[in-house]
Design a protein around this motif. Sequence first.
Motif, mmCIF file in Angstrom:
data_model
loop_
_atom_site.group_PDB
_atom_site.id
_atom_site.type_symbol
_atom_site.label_atom_id
_atom_site.label_comp_id
_atom_site.label_asym_id
_atom_site.label_seq_id
_atom_site.Cartn_x
_atom_site.Cartn_y
_atom_site.Cartn_z
ATOM 1 N N GLU A 73 0.847 -1.185 0.000
ATOM 2 C CA GLU A 73 0.000 0.000 0.000
ATOM 3 C C GLU A 73 0.887 1.241 0.000
ATOM 4 N N TYR A 122 -6.335 -3.989 -7.317
ATOM 5 C CA TYR A 122 -5.952 -2.764 -6.630
ATOM 6 C C TYR A 122 -7.201 -2.032 -6.178
ATOM 7 N N ARG A 160 -4.643 6.518 -0.675
ATOM 8 C CA ARG A 160 -3.654 5.450 -0.659
ATOM 9 C C ARG A 160 -4.094 4.390 -1.643
ATOM 10 N N SER A 217 -3.932 0.504 -2.565
ATOM 11 C CA SER A 217 -3.666 -0.848 -2.078
ATOM 12 C C SER A 217 -3.600 -1.787 -3.282
ATOM 13 N N LYS A 258 -6.647 -4.687 7.805
ATOM 14 C CA LYS A 258 -6.528 -4.433 6.375
ATOM 15 C C LYS A 258 -7.891 -4.407 5.718
#
Length: 435
Positions: free
Chosen positions: A44, A96, A107, A109, A371
């Motif tokens: 990330e 993603y 952000r 990931s 997460k």
Amino acid sequence: MPVPDQNRALKSLSALWLAIICALMVAVSTPATAVTVSGLYTVEVPVTGSGPDALAQGYADGLARVFVRISGTREVLALDGAKALMADAESLLLSYQVLRGENGDSRLSMAFGAVGVNRALASIGAPVWGANRPLTLAWVAVEDRGVRKLVTGTGEGLADTGDSGIWTSAFARAAQERGLPVTLPPAGFSDNRELLSDIWGQFTGRVRTASEGVEHDVLALVRVSRSGSQWRAGWVFEGAKLNSSEEAVSADTREALAEALVNRWAELYASRYAVAAGEVGDLPQVDIVLRGVTSVTDYGRATQVLEGLTPVVSAGASRLKGEQLTLRVAFSGELDQLREYIALDSRFVPVDGEAQDMPQPRLTSPEAPAKPAQTQPGQISPEVAPETAPAEPSMFTYQPSPADEEEAEQAFESLYQVLYYRWQPVPVIVNDGGQ
């Protein structure tokens, strides 16, 4: 009464099973810890937005971090061809997601494909360090202003309170970034002054005895001291046939020192266990440990089922111990795809839970939240998630499994995690009518 042809067939099957046993049976030795690190290809990174240019930069930044984890060295980023691979990082993505924080920051990931990343590294001559990595039990003694303390964990991977907790968090974040399994002694040892003295003097005798109740492959005795604004860490290893002479690193802050220390450890481990580029090959292989194999018929059917799966190119026995059969499977595509195909056959029952009988170390820092959910492997999701973006989510889980010394050594030199299943000879048939 069996007819002659049946007798011959039975004798042939018995002979085959006996041959497998004779060829694969190995002596049982002292148990070791085989630790599989999952999440090595997940990362990330901060991004400036969800536009094409911002995402492209995010893909490249994320792949660079994954390259360092998988090669074991930051020098990989300077190799010829590395920049071109990072510029085309999107081609290696499995999934993603863009995460938006409450303060408006974003952000990205990402999950990259293990097989694709490994091949990419091999294409530029970089080493590839697999998912099975030695677990280091780090005994860290810190001396600051004349006071020595032992850096400990709580047994749940969380930091203890006070100054020691700052060190715990720093080591956790550094280890997580490099994908290095590191655990700390429980807080119950914090008041043991004799043990603390031995760690500082780097005498392994009492430390080795104290470590018997904590799972590990390697012991690290680390002494940290400060001179002015400079921190220094010196350490010795015991285990994994590593050099036992002292090495040292220095840095200006606690966090930088922990990072420098873990970076050096990762390089040392990778230099021993990483596979050379020429050995990666175009066809990935994975070991499947199948429990409950009690006859040659079980072996034959299990192998036949695997060979019938679309991604599987070949499957053959490589090891047998009791009712546990290890099959070496060559496959095409990504490992997650192979697992999805295996999951469709109810005769292969996942036993990941059974492989986690040991206490599991965690590398999460104490402030790290859970997460967020991601898309399934193989799906590219451009969606922007409205939930709060975490500062740095937990990227690693561990699958410790009891193994003898030879198994552990082979696992450390394997590129992919070992898959564990229990063989169920009679498949479960689901009646759509509910009967």
